[in-house]
Design a protein around this motif. Structure first.
Motif, mmCIF file in Angstrom:
data_model
loop_
_atom_site.group_PDB
_atom_site.id
_atom_site.type_symbol
_atom_site.label_atom_id
_atom_site.label_comp_id
_atom_site.label_asym_id
_atom_site.label_seq_id
_atom_site.Cartn_x
_atom_site.Cartn_y
_atom_site.Cartn_z
ATOM 1 N N GLU A 40 6.592 5.756 2.301
ATOM 2 C CA GLU A 40 6.468 7.462 3.044
ATOM 3 C C GLU A 40 7.871 7.504 3.137
ATOM 4 O OE1 GLU A 40 3.635 8.010 5.969
ATOM 5 O OE2 GLU A 40 1.960 8.340 5.102
ATOM 6 N N GLN A 46 -5.353 11.117 -7.399
ATOM 7 C CA GLN A 46 -4.422 9.553 -7.781
ATOM 8 C C GLN A 46 -5.262 8.471 -6.730
ATOM 9 O OE1 GLN A 46 -1.192 12.507 -6.198
ATOM 10 N NE2 GLN A 46 0.036 12.669 -8.002
ATOM 11 N N LYS A 47 -5.074 8.821 -5.870
ATOM 12 C CA LYS A 47 -5.707 7.340 -5.595
ATOM 13 C C LYS A 47 -6.596 7.132 -5.997
ATOM 14 C CE LYS A 47 -4.655 9.259 -0.281
ATOM 15 N NZ LYS A 47 -5.046 9.842 0.629
ATOM 16 N N ASP A 92 0.387 -1.474 0.314
ATOM 17 C CA ASP A 92 -0.243 0.031 0.274
ATOM 18 C C ASP A 92 0.865 0.850 -0.353
ATOM 19 O OD1 ASP A 92 0.505 0.891 2.627
ATOM 20 O OD2 ASP A 92 0.087 -0.568 3.066
ATOM 21 N N ALA A 93 0.397 2.500 -0.576
ATOM 22 C CA ALA A 93 1.179 3.604 -0.047
ATOM 23 C C ALA A 93 1.820 3.919 0.629
ATOM 24 C CB ALA A 93 -0.044 4.637 -0.853
ATOM 25 N N GLY A 94 1.149 3.826 2.058
ATOM 26 C CA GLY A 94 1.376 4.273 3.318
ATOM 27 C C GLY A 94 2.830 4.175 3.723
ATOM 28 N N LYS A 114 5.287 11.651 -1.030
ATOM 29 C CA LYS A 114 4.144 12.469 -1.122
ATOM 30 C C LYS A 114 3.410 11.965 -1.010
ATOM 31 C CE LYS A 114 6.296 17.160 -2.218
ATOM 32 N NZ LYS A 114 6.724 18.296 -3.216
ATOM 33 N N GLU A 115 1.787 12.488 0.178
ATOM 34 C CA GLU A 115 0.602 11.816 -0.521
ATOM 35 C C GLU A 115 0.169 11.968 -1.067
ATOM 36 O OE1 GLU A 115 -3.687 12.334 2.926
ATOM 37 O OE2 GLU A 115 -1.902 13.051 3.678
ATOM 38 N N ARG A 116 -0.130 10.675 -1.464
ATOM 39 C CA ARG A 116 -1.115 10.933 -2.517
ATOM 40 C C ARG A 116 -2.221 11.902 -3.081
ATOM 41 N NH1 ARG A 116 1.754 10.061 -7.082
ATOM 42 N NH2 ARG A 116 2.979 11.311 -5.569
ATOM 43 N N THR A 117 -2.417 12.712 -3.787
ATOM 44 C CA THR A 117 -4.107 13.210 -3.632
ATOM 45 C C THR A 117 -5.039 12.754 -4.147
ATOM 46 O OG1 THR A 117 -3.979 13.295 -6.018
ATOM 47 C CG2 THR A 117 -2.966 14.976 -4.870
#
Length: 259
Positions: free
Chosen positions: A169, A180-181, A164-166, A174-177
């Motif tokens: 980090e 983007q999610k 997963d994207a987390g 950077k955190e996805r918008t």
């Protein structure tokens, strides 16, 4: 002169007698430039962590050029009529190298919007017309590297078992918008797992066709943008990525096909 780069996988294009100018007037300068380019390395993790011009890999190349005497410089052109200044135009260039035979200007466009190529080429054209530079150089992502971007990102996610994207980090992503999610969720909804869904959506968003890469640069030069300034165009190679991973069932990034 640049065969060593071509053999290493770099894309090279010399326009308006650029290669002859460099060979005869700047051989010692070229030697240092070749060393800096051949030493360039990056990782797939860095591709994920930063898409901009201040990426760690780009800064290493910049630092190598700074160390070899290629500082940043702002050229200022002033128009003076009867002692009064009427106009002043400035052109900041990433790297400038001066020698007894002339001045070279170099821009690195790792990942900007592609109109930055127009800016660079037009700046080189004006500076050359004013005899401020002898030649302009642009360094960008090469064709093979651009094509392999989705596989590079997917490969390293699979190798590191990222689910997963987390978990990205720690690489500086950077955190996805929300958009983007949503792209990732839609791809996963159509059957893609996270590594593939993330890689395709991330590359399309951060390193897509509207960014600075070899194809976009070549298209502009083919239209004559920057003429008649002598130009050396350099595309950074896929071989510079030190942690590229071959994907099962897909063309191997080393040139073969995996079972």
């Amino acid at each position: 002169m640049f065969d060593v780069l071509r053999e290493a996988g770099f894309d090279i294009d010399a326009r308006n007698h650029a290669e002859a100018i460099l060979a005869f007037d700047f051989p010692n300068v070229v030697e240092g430039l070749l060393d800096a380019l051949l030493a360039f390395r990056l990782t797939a993790e860095e591709i994920i962590g930063s898409g901009g011009g201040q990426a760690a890999s780009t800064m290493r190349l910049r630092d190598a050029l700074y160390a070899d005497g290629w500082p940043k410089h702002e050229f200022v052109t002033r128009t003076i009529v009867d002692g009064a200044e009427r106009d002043a135009i400035s052109h900041e260039v990433d790297h400038v190298k001066r020698s007894p035979k002339g001045t070279l200007a170099l821009e690195i466009e790792w990942n900007n919007k592609d109109p930055f190529f127009d800016r660079d080429l037009e700046n080189f054209q004006r500076l050359h017309a004013q005899s401020a530079i002898s030649l302009g150089i642009i360094v960008t992502r090469g064709a093979a590297l651009q094509t392999a971007m989705p596989d590079l990102v997917e490969g390293v996610l699979r190798k590191e078992r990222i689910g997963d994207a987390g978990e990205l980090e720690v690489w500086g992503m950077k955190e996805r918008t929300a958009r983007q999610k949503r792209m990732i969720d839609e791809a996963m909804g159509h059957g893609a797992d996270f590594p593939r869904a993330f890689a395709r959506s991330f590359v399309a968003d951060k390193y897509g066709q509207a960014t600075t890469h070899w194809e976009k640069l070549e298209a502009r030069v083919a239209r004559g943008v920057g003429n008649p300034c002598p130009l050396l165009l350099v595309g950074l190679p896929l071989s510079a990525v030190v942690d590229r991973v071959a994907l099962s069932g897909a063309p191997d990034l080393f040139g073969e096909r995996n079972p």
